[in-house]
Each structure stands twice: as structure tokens, then as C-alpha cells.
Write a protein that holds these residues in place. Structure first.
Motif, PDB file in Angstrom:
ATOM      1  N   GLY A  59      -7.093   1.900  -0.084  1.00  0.00           N
ATOM      2  CA  GLY A  59      -6.153   0.801  -0.504  1.00  0.00           C
ATOM      3  C   GLY A  59      -4.990   1.370  -1.086  1.00  0.00           C
ATOM      4  O   GLY A  59      -4.276   0.741  -1.702  1.00  0.00           O
ATOM      5  N   GLY A  60      -4.795   2.637  -1.152  1.00  0.00           N
ATOM      6  CA  GLY A  60      -3.559   3.397  -1.585  1.00  0.00           C
ATOM      7  C   GLY A  60      -2.286   2.774  -0.824  1.00  0.00           C
ATOM      8  O   GLY A  60      -1.305   3.010  -1.512  1.00  0.00           O
ATOM      9  N   TRP A  61      -2.418   2.100   0.503  1.00  0.00           N
ATOM     10  CA  TRP A  61      -1.217   1.534   1.191  1.00  0.00           C
ATOM     11  C   TRP A  61      -0.499   0.400   0.180  1.00  0.00           C
ATOM     12  O   TRP A  61       0.522   0.269   0.237  1.00  0.00           O
ATOM     13  CB  TRP A  61      -1.708   1.196   2.318  1.00  0.00           C
ATOM     14  CG  TRP A  61      -2.511   0.159   2.497  1.00  0.00           C
ATOM     15  CD1 TRP A  61      -4.076   0.094   2.448  1.00  0.00           C
ATOM     16  CD2 TRP A  61      -2.388  -1.364   2.443  1.00  0.00           C
ATOM     17  NE1 TRP A  61      -4.656  -1.131   2.356  1.00  0.00           N
ATOM     18  CE2 TRP A  61      -3.550  -2.213   2.389  1.00  0.00           C
ATOM     19  CE3 TRP A  61      -1.068  -1.908   2.271  1.00  0.00           C
ATOM     20  CZ2 TRP A  61      -3.342  -3.600   2.077  1.00  0.00           C
ATOM     21  CZ3 TRP A  61      -1.004  -3.479   2.160  1.00  0.00           C
ATOM     22  CH2 TRP A  61      -2.258  -4.303   2.232  1.00  0.00           C
ATOM     23  N   PHE A  62      -1.752  -0.488  -0.465  1.00  0.00           N
ATOM     24  CA  PHE A  62      -1.175  -1.360  -1.192  1.00  0.00           C
ATOM     25  C   PHE A  62      -0.403  -1.027  -2.292  1.00  0.00           C
ATOM     26  O   PHE A  62       0.895  -1.495  -2.688  1.00  0.00           O
ATOM     27  CB  PHE A  62      -2.260  -2.457  -1.569  1.00  0.00           C
ATOM     28  CG  PHE A  62      -2.086  -3.497  -2.308  1.00  0.00           C
ATOM     29  CD1 PHE A  62      -1.292  -4.573  -1.586  1.00  0.00           C
ATOM     30  CD2 PHE A  62      -2.066  -3.564  -3.711  1.00  0.00           C
ATOM     31  CE1 PHE A  62      -0.953  -5.569  -2.281  1.00  0.00           C
ATOM     32  CE2 PHE A  62      -1.892  -4.899  -4.364  1.00  0.00           C
ATOM     33  CZ  PHE A  62      -1.307  -5.979  -3.797  1.00  0.00           C
ATOM     34  N   THR A  63      -0.801  -0.033  -2.829  1.00  0.00           N
ATOM     35  CA  THR A  63       0.090   0.626  -4.269  1.00  0.00           C
ATOM     36  C   THR A  63       1.502   1.284  -3.711  1.00  0.00           C
ATOM     37  O   THR A  63       2.623   0.877  -4.507  1.00  0.00           O
ATOM     38  CB  THR A  63      -0.770   1.774  -4.969  1.00  0.00           C
ATOM     39  OG1 THR A  63      -1.959   1.285  -5.100  1.00  0.00           O
ATOM     40  CG2 THR A  63       0.103   2.169  -6.246  1.00  0.00           C
ATOM     41  N   LYS A  64       1.234   1.764  -2.611  1.00  0.00           N
ATOM     42  CA  LYS A  64       2.660   2.114  -2.244  1.00  0.00           C
ATOM     43  C   LYS A  64       3.682   1.179  -1.583  1.00  0.00           C
ATOM     44  O   LYS A  64       5.022   1.093  -2.018  1.00  0.00           O
ATOM     45  CB  LYS A  64       2.479   3.304  -0.986  1.00  0.00           C
ATOM     46  CG  LYS A  64       1.624   4.569  -1.348  1.00  0.00           C
ATOM     47  CD  LYS A  64       1.682   5.475  -0.039  1.00  0.00           C
ATOM     48  CE  LYS A  64       1.129   6.736  -0.681  1.00  0.00           C
ATOM     49  NZ  LYS A  64       0.912   7.799   0.453  1.00  0.00           N
ATOM     50  N   LEU A  65       3.152   0.142  -1.183  1.00  0.00           N
ATOM     51  CA  LEU A  65       3.936  -0.780  -0.523  1.00  0.00           C
ATOM     52  C   LEU A  65       4.577  -1.713  -1.739  1.00  0.00           C
ATOM     53  O   LEU A  65       5.566  -2.257  -1.475  1.00  0.00           O
ATOM     54  CB  LEU A  65       3.189  -1.595   0.367  1.00  0.00           C
ATOM     55  CG  LEU A  65       3.853  -3.228   1.022  1.00  0.00           C
ATOM     56  CD1 LEU A  65       4.765  -2.491   1.888  1.00  0.00           C
ATOM     57  CD2 LEU A  65       3.227  -4.074   1.677  1.00  0.00           C
ATOM     58  N   CYS A  66       3.721  -1.856  -2.726  1.00  0.00           N
ATOM     59  CA  CYS A  66       4.316  -2.484  -3.882  1.00  0.00           C
ATOM     60  C   CYS A  66       5.456  -1.966  -4.410  1.00  0.00           C
ATOM     61  O   CYS A  66       6.422  -2.792  -4.810  1.00  0.00           O
ATOM     62  CB  CYS A  66       3.029  -2.712  -5.174  1.00  0.00           C
ATOM     63  SG  CYS A  66       1.828  -3.995  -4.468  1.00  0.00           S
ATOM     64  N   ALA A  67       5.441  -0.661  -4.698  1.00  0.00           N
ATOM     65  CA  ALA A  67       6.494  -0.250  -5.121  1.00  0.00           C
ATOM     66  C   ALA A  67       7.794  -0.341  -4.083  1.00  0.00           C
ATOM     67  O   ALA A  67       8.907  -0.616  -4.736  1.00  0.00           O
ATOM     68  CB  ALA A  67       6.301   1.272  -5.348  1.00  0.00           C
ATOM     69  N   GLN A  68       7.497  -0.297  -2.719  1.00  0.00           N
ATOM     70  CA  GLN A  68       8.649  -0.166  -1.861  1.00  0.00           C
ATOM     71  C   GLN A  68       9.282  -1.625  -1.922  1.00  0.00           C
ATOM     72  O   GLN A  68      10.368  -1.898  -1.695  1.00  0.00           O
ATOM     73  CB  GLN A  68       8.062   0.265  -0.294  1.00  0.00           C
ATOM     74  CG  GLN A  68       9.104  -0.003   0.725  1.00  0.00           C
ATOM     75  CD  GLN A  68       8.886   0.473   1.881  1.00  0.00           C
ATOM     76  OE1 GLN A  68       8.574   1.746   1.986  1.00  0.00           O
ATOM     77  NE2 GLN A  68       8.642  -0.114   3.010  1.00  0.00           N
ATOM     78  N   ALA A  69       8.184  -2.616  -1.673  1.00  0.00           N
ATOM     79  CA  ALA A  69       8.570  -3.851  -1.548  1.00  0.00           C
ATOM     80  C   ALA A  69       9.452  -4.570  -2.741  1.00  0.00           C
ATOM     81  O   ALA A  69      10.494  -5.484  -2.178  1.00  0.00           O
ATOM     82  CB  ALA A  69       7.291  -4.731  -1.544  1.00  0.00           C
ATOM     83  N   LEU A  70       9.429  -4.150  -3.803  1.00  0.00           N
ATOM     84  CA  LEU A  70      10.210  -4.708  -4.965  1.00  0.00           C
ATOM     85  C   LEU A  70      11.207  -3.618  -5.443  1.00  0.00           C
ATOM     86  O   LEU A  70      12.010  -3.980  -6.604  1.00  0.00           O
ATOM     87  CB  LEU A  70       9.318  -5.203  -5.799  1.00  0.00           C
ATOM     88  CG  LEU A  70       8.385  -6.431  -5.451  1.00  0.00           C
ATOM     89  CD1 LEU A  70       7.384  -6.873  -6.540  1.00  0.00           C
ATOM     90  CD2 LEU A  70       9.268  -7.427  -5.051  1.00  0.00           C
ATOM     91  N   ARG A  71      11.145  -2.392  -4.913  1.00  0.00           N
ATOM     92  CA  ARG A  71      12.139  -1.536  -5.687  1.00  0.00           C
ATOM     93  C   ARG A  71      13.613  -1.629  -5.964  1.00  0.00           C
ATOM     94  O   ARG A  71      14.107  -1.945  -6.807  1.00  0.00           O
ATOM     95  CB  ARG A  71      12.065  -0.020  -4.849  1.00  0.00           C
ATOM     96  CG  ARG A  71      12.760   1.015  -5.507  1.00  0.00           C
ATOM     97  CD  ARG A  71      12.752   2.191  -4.643  1.00  0.00           C
ATOM     98  NE  ARG A  71      11.475   2.717  -4.503  1.00  0.00           N
ATOM     99  CZ  ARG A  71      10.792   2.878  -3.389  1.00  0.00           C
ATOM    100  NH1 ARG A  71      11.283   2.638  -2.124  1.00  0.00           N
ATOM    101  NH2 ARG A  71       9.670   3.392  -3.478  1.00  0.00           N
TER     102      ARG A  71
END
Length: 387
Positions: A59-71
Motif C-alpha cells: 500500500g506504499g504506492w498510495f502514500t507516495k501518490l498522495c504526496a505527488q497528487a497534491l504537492r
């Protein structure tokens, strides 16, 4: 969704003009929309290329995506941006347009992903492992591009709706970020997978149920709650040979609309509470007393709901910022004594009808009044009516 929906400003700003658009213009707009989706997918392919099998399974992909999606997105998708883009359109109209645009792009992406997908996913996901991106098979990469696209789209949609309703969210604040995630992928959004079966023909529906409840999802059981939900919802779109494209298109549209409507219901209710707080502060001439009475009403039944908590937070903030009323004595109260509030009411001279009105509105913020709230309001009316 300013980065996801380029080229849509014309349709959004003048929805009435759509009826007059000719086929050639529609074709051009469709090509622009598809190109926008392809560009976003290209960005996400780069993101997925950096994921390992462990990232996907854990599920680490979700944590990384959250940061990228809203950075950088949050800095662009501001209230001022939407006001300029949709000049003169009320918040509800802007939100409706954003949901429609997001659903449109979700459908386009679903068709592209399903058309490119050529292998079943369940066994492949179950065999993922290792820390190197090279261990992620091509089929899983295609699956993950679709998953990250829809996840990012719905996360940004929820963010946009909060911004449009002027609900402050700090994406760098863990509490605000978790609130955004809960709204974007909350309980109601989590029910989408079950509800989506009604879009599938009867014969296929039985097969989908079998796949959805069977071993095809076994690999997702070890994922965190959010990642597990999103993975499960996505697997169903690709697991059944022969129905991938229509199911993917419909599910992408349906889940995006459901997520948008849920975000609208949550943030619109909060906006109504914020608006109520501003109205009460503006209309009272006894702001300090209103705060004490409001806290008494809120605590009348021994339970403080989310709407009540938000209302009081906003009342105290507005009192402090606009009227320099910062009641440290009230802030220090642990167990509120009703007699203390009644003493303050009795000591206040003049007409207190504004205080009674404020108390009535506070009591009703979370629904119909209960017996204890009614008792407090009745006592307040009696004391204020003796003047």
C-alpha cells in the motif's frame, strides 16, 4: 483538477453554448480531452515505473501518490482560480461542473486502459515481490496506471470541492490530509464496488460476484485499509475476460461521480455551518454571551457532534479575529455549570432576542432538537422574556 482537465474551460464557462456546438467542434474537443488524459497517463507511467512490487502490495504506492497528487496542485487549484474560471456561477454550479468533467475524464481513461490491458491481474498481483521496480510486470504497470489515475482524479476532485465551498484544508497538515482522504475514499465511496454490479448485464453479474468474493482478491487482503479498498475496486474491472472495456468505463464514471457527490455532501454541509457561524456573529450585539449560551446548548445532551464542534470552533474564531473577543474564562472551562451561564444571562441588560435566536440556530445545527436542548431553549426564553 486544473492539471487533469486542460482544454475544458470553454465548455465549463459557457455550458449553454454546448447545445449550439457543431459536430466538428465536438470532435476537436473530444480529441483535446483524450490528449489531456494521455498526457496525465504518461506522467503516471513514470510514477508507476518507480514503484516496486513491495510498494504495490504494502500500500506504499498510495502514500507516495498522495504526496505527488497534491504537492503543487493545491497551490494552483485555489478559490480565486475557480472564481475567475467560473465568473458569476454559484458554488453548487461550479461543483456540479467539476464532478461532470472528472467523470468524463474517468471514462476516457477507463477506455484507454482497458483497451491496452491484455492479461488477467489477480495471480500477477499475488506474486509481486521485491524492492526493485524491475520486478513489476508490464500487465501490473498498466493496471496501476489506471488505479493511480482514478485515485489521483478523485483525490483532487474532493480537494476542489472543499476549496469551492471555502472549507480550509492544509495538505501539509496530517489531520487535514487524512480528512481529505476519508472524504475522497470514504465509507460511501467504498460501497461503490457493490453498487456497480447493477451496471453489468445479468449473465456477467453472477460471474463478477464470484470473482469479487473469490480468490481473485486474496492478494489484496494484506494491504492497508485504503489501499485494499482501491485495489479491490480496480481488480474487478480487469478480472473478467470479454467485459473489460465496458465495465472499466462504467466503473470509472460511477466511482468518480459517487466520490464527487459524497465530497459535495460533506463539504457543503460544512459550508452551511460556516455560513451559519458568520451570520450569528454578524447579527448579535452580545457576542461574548452568545458563546457561553451556545456552549451550554451544545453540551445539553452530553454529546458533541461534528457539526456542533465545527460551528463552535468557527464562532470562537470569528469572535477572536473580527471582534477581538477571546474569552479565556470560557476556554478554560472543563465542566460547564449551567448556573454560571444563567447568571451571565440575568446580568445582561436590554433586549436579548438575538441571543435566543442564536441559541435556537445552534440547537438545530445537527437536526431536530432533543428534550434536553428544548429545555435549555425554554429556560433561556423565559429568562430573556422577563425583561
Amino acid at each position: 483538477m486544473t492539471e487533469v482537465l486542460p482544454g475544458s474551460d470553454k465548455a465549463a464557462a459557457n455550458p449553454a453554448d454546448k447545445a449550439a456546438a457543431n459536430p466538428a467542434e465536438d470532435a476537436v474537443e473530444s480529441a483535446v480531452d483524450r490528449d489531456a488524459v494521455e498526457r496525465e497517463r504518461a506522467k503516471l507511467r513514470e510514477f508507476v515505473a518507480g514503484l516496486s512490487g513491495d510498494d504495490i502490495k504494502s500500500g506504499g504506492w498510495f502514500t507516495k501518490l498522495c504526496a505527488q497528487a497534491l504537492r503543487s496542485y493545491a497551490g494552483k487549484a485555489t478559490w480565486e482560480y475557480f472564481q475567475e474560471k467560473y465568473q458569476g456561477v454559484p458554488a453548487d454550479g461550479i461543483v456540479g461542473q467539476q464532478i461532470a468533467l472528472a467523470a468524463k475524464y474517468a471514462m476516457l481513461e477507463g477506455g484507454i486502459s482497458a483497451g491496452a490491458y491484455a492479461a488477467t491481474i489477480a495471480a500477477t498481483v499475488g506474486s509481486l515481490g521485491g524492492a526493485s521496480p524491475l520486478t513489476v510486470p508490464a500487465g501490473v504497470a498498466t493496471f496501476m496506471v489506471d488505479l493511480t489515475f482514478i485515485t489521483q482524479l478523485q483525490l483532487r476532485l474532493a480537494h476542489d470541492i472543499a476549496v469551492i465551498y471555502r472549507i480550509p484544508l492544509d495538505v501539509d497538515d496530517p489531520e487535514d490530509m487524512m480528512k481529505l482522504v476519508r472524504v475522497a475514499f470514504g465509507i460511501k465511496a467504498g460501497e461503490v464496488a457493490r453498487g456497480s454490479l447493477k451496471f453489468v448485464p445479468g449473465l456477467v453479474r453472477q460471474v463478477l460476484k464470484k470473482y469479487y468474493s473469490g480468490s481473485v482478491l486474496a492478494a489484496a487482503k494484506s494491504l492497508p485499509i485504503v489501499g485494499k479498498h482501491l485495489l479491490q475496486r480496480n481488480i474487478i474491472k480487469f478480472a473478467i475476460p470479454g467485459v473489460g472495456i465496458p465495465v472499466t468505463v462504467l466503473l470509472n464514471r460511477y466511482t468518480t461521480i459517487a466520490a464527487g457527490r459524497y465530497a459535495k455532501s460533506v463539504f457543503r454541509e460544512e459550508a452551511e455551518v460556516v455560513e451559519l457561524a458568520e451570520t450569528l456573529v454578524r447579527r448579535t450585539g452580545h457576542l461574548r454571551l452568545v458563546l457561553w449560551v451556545a456552549w451550554l446548548v451544545i453540551n445539553a445532551d452530553g454529546e458533541i457532534g461534528d457539526a456542533e464542534r465545527l460551528l463552535f470552533q468557527r464562532l470562537t474564531r470569528l469572535a477572536r479575529e473580527r471582534h477581538q473577543v477571546d474569552d479565556e474564562e470560557l476556554a478554560a472551562v472543563v465542566d460547564l455549570d449551567p448556573d454560571e451561564v444563567w447568571r451571565r444571562v440575568d446580568a445582561e441588560p436590554g433586549d436579548l432576542s438575538d441571543v435566543v435566536h442564536a441559541a435556537e440556530r445552534v440547537a438545530a445545527v445537527d437536526g431536530d432538537l432533543n428534550a434536553r436542548e428544548e429545555a435549555v431553549i425554554a429556560e433561556l426564553r423565559d429568562r430573556c422574556g422577563r425583561r
